[in-house]
Design a protein around this motif. Structure first.
Motif, PDB file in Angstrom:
ATOM      1  N   GLY A  62      -3.622  11.855  -0.962  1.00 57.07           N
ATOM      2  CA  GLY A  62      -3.317  11.317   0.351  1.00 57.07           C
ATOM      3  C   GLY A  62      -4.000   9.997   0.676  1.00 57.07           C
ATOM      4  O   GLY A  62      -3.849   9.476   1.778  1.00 57.07           O
ATOM      5  N   ASN A  63      -4.743   9.437  -0.276  1.00 51.85           N
ATOM      6  CA  ASN A  63      -5.426   8.169  -0.055  1.00 51.85           C
ATOM      7  C   ASN A  63      -4.407   7.038   0.086  1.00 51.85           C
ATOM      8  O   ASN A  63      -3.432   6.969  -0.648  1.00 51.85           O
ATOM      9  N   ASP A  64      -4.632   6.141   1.028  1.00 54.80           N
ATOM     10  CA  ASP A  64      -3.799   4.955   1.213  1.00 54.80           C
ATOM     11  C   ASP A  64      -4.495   3.817   0.478  1.00 54.80           C
ATOM     12  O   ASP A  64      -5.578   3.386   0.880  1.00 54.80           O
ATOM     13  N   TYR A  65      -3.883   3.334  -0.602  1.00 56.69           N
ATOM     14  CA  TYR A  65      -4.578   2.427  -1.519  1.00 56.69           C
ATOM     15  C   TYR A  65      -3.713   1.218  -1.861  1.00 56.69           C
ATOM     16  O   TYR A  65      -2.536   1.360  -2.210  1.00 56.69           O
ATOM     17  N   ALA A  66      -4.294   0.032  -1.810  1.00 58.02           N
ATOM     18  CA  ALA A  66      -3.556  -1.206  -2.055  1.00 58.02           C
ATOM     19  C   ALA A  66      -3.152  -1.367  -3.517  1.00 58.02           C
ATOM     20  O   ALA A  66      -2.184  -2.048  -3.822  1.00 58.02           O
ATOM     21  N   LYS A  67      -3.866  -0.757  -4.444  1.00 58.90           N
ATOM     22  CA  LYS A  67      -3.579  -0.922  -5.873  1.00 58.90           C
ATOM     23  C   LYS A  67      -2.965   0.340  -6.470  1.00 58.90           C
ATOM     24  O   LYS A  67      -3.220   0.690  -7.615  1.00 58.90           O
ATOM     25  N   SER A  68      -2.151   1.005  -5.691  1.00 60.05           N
ATOM     26  CA  SER A  68      -1.481   2.213  -6.166  1.00 60.05           C
ATOM     27  C   SER A  68      -0.429   1.851  -7.208  1.00 60.05           C
ATOM     28  O   SER A  68      -0.052   0.694  -7.370  1.00 60.05           O
ATOM     29  N   PHE A  69       0.039   2.860  -7.929  1.00 59.30           N
ATOM     30  CA  PHE A  69       1.109   2.670  -8.914  1.00 59.30           C
ATOM     31  C   PHE A  69       2.106   3.804  -8.768  1.00 59.30           C
ATOM     32  O   PHE A  69       1.788   4.863  -8.221  1.00 59.30           O
ATOM     33  N   ASP A  70       3.315   3.571  -9.247  1.00 55.62           N
ATOM     34  CA  ASP A  70       4.397   4.550  -9.112  1.00 55.62           C
ATOM     35  C   ASP A  70       4.744   5.150 -10.459  1.00 55.62           C
ATOM     36  O   ASP A  70       4.685   4.478 -11.485  1.00 55.62           O
ATOM     37  N   VAL A  71       5.100   6.424 -10.427  1.00 52.99           N
ATOM     38  CA  VAL A  71       5.527   7.154 -11.618  1.00 52.99           C
ATOM     39  C   VAL A  71       6.825   7.873 -11.282  1.00 52.99           C
ATOM     40  O   VAL A  71       6.929   8.506 -10.226  1.00 52.99           O
ATOM     41  N   MET A  81       0.840  -1.181   0.000  1.00 52.81           N
ATOM     42  CA  MET A  81       0.000   0.000   0.000  1.00 52.81           C
ATOM     43  C   MET A  81       0.881   1.239   0.000  1.00 52.81           C
ATOM     44  O   MET A  81       1.953   1.245   0.578  1.00 52.81           O
ATOM     45  N   ALA A  82       0.387   2.269  -0.662  1.00 50.01           N
ATOM     46  CA  ALA A  82       1.144   3.520  -0.730  1.00 50.01           C
ATOM     47  C   ALA A  82       0.181   4.695  -0.610  1.00 50.01           C
ATOM     48  O   ALA A  82      -0.994   4.579  -0.938  1.00 50.01           O
ATOM     49  N   ILE A  83       0.711   5.794  -0.158  1.00 54.08           N
ATOM     50  CA  ILE A  83      -0.068   7.024  -0.016  1.00 54.08           C
ATOM     51  C   ILE A  83      -0.018   7.790  -1.338  1.00 54.08           C
ATOM     52  O   ILE A  83       1.063   8.039  -1.885  1.00 54.08           O
ATOM     53  N   CYS A  84      -1.166   8.191  -1.847  1.00 54.35           N
ATOM     54  CA  CYS A  84      -1.246   8.953  -3.097  1.00 54.35           C
ATOM     55  C   CYS A  84      -0.607  10.330  -2.905  1.00 54.35           C
ATOM     56  O   CYS A  84      -0.923  11.048  -1.946  1.00 54.35           O
ATOM     57  N   ALA A  85       0.277  10.698  -3.818  1.00 50.50           N
ATOM     58  CA  ALA A  85       0.983  11.979  -3.752  1.00 50.50           C
ATOM     59  C   ALA A  85       0.068  13.170  -3.987  1.00 50.50           C
ATOM     60  O   ALA A  85       0.417  14.301  -3.659  1.00 50.50           O
ATOM     61  N   GLN A  86      -1.122  12.930  -4.535  1.00 52.19           N
ATOM     62  CA  GLN A  86      -2.042  14.029  -4.816  1.00 52.19           C
ATOM     63  C   GLN A  86      -3.121  14.161  -3.743  1.00 52.19           C
ATOM     64  O   GLN A  86      -3.324  15.231  -3.206  1.00 52.19           O
ATOM     65  N   ASP A 124      -3.038   6.750  -6.587  1.00 54.05           N
ATOM     66  CA  ASP A 124      -4.111   5.770  -6.490  1.00 54.05           C
ATOM     67  C   ASP A 124      -4.984   5.755  -7.740  1.00 54.05           C
ATOM     68  O   ASP A 124      -5.806   4.867  -7.907  1.00 54.05           O
ATOM     69  N   SER A 125      -4.809   6.742  -8.638  1.00 51.80           N
ATOM     70  CA  SER A 125      -5.613   6.798  -9.860  1.00 51.80           C
ATOM     71  C   SER A 125      -4.891   7.642 -10.907  1.00 51.80           C
ATOM     72  O   SER A 125      -4.036   8.461 -10.580  1.00 51.80           O
ATOM     73  N   PHE A 126      -5.265   7.419 -12.168  1.00 49.71           N
ATOM     74  CA  PHE A 126      -4.726   8.259 -13.233  1.00 49.71           C
ATOM     75  C   PHE A 126      -5.183   9.700 -13.048  1.00 49.71           C
ATOM     76  O   PHE A 126      -4.458  10.634 -13.378  1.00 49.71           O
TER      77      PHE A 126
END
Length: 70
Positions: A8-17, A1-6, A27-29
């Motif tokens: 702040g949501n903590d989401y299990a299906k996050s992605f890194d850029v 899980m990671a915190i969304c940089a935009q 957590d989303s496009f």
């Protein structure tokens, strides 16, 4: 899980850029676009495609480039 940089949501299906040498998790496009996409130099919309560059300013389309250069 990671915190969304935009948002702040903590989401299990996050992605890194990696962008400009910095790493971000999202957590989303939608959040990635809001944080990283350039804005049109005339109308301010987020540019999701190639855009057009005129005089070092990026625009979303030729119409905005002509308006911005006027």
């Amino acid at each position: 899980m990671a915190i969304c940089a935009q948002c702040g949501n903590d989401y299990a299906k996050s992605f890194d850029v990696t962008f400009g040498g910095a790493n971000y998790s999202f957590d989303s496009f939608e959040c990635a676009i809001q944080k990283l996409a350039p804005e049109c130099g005339h109308c301010g919309c987020k540019i999701l495609g190639h855009g057009t560059d005129h005089g070092g300013v990026i625009y979303c389309c030729d119409h905005c480039a002509r308006q911005g250069a006027a």
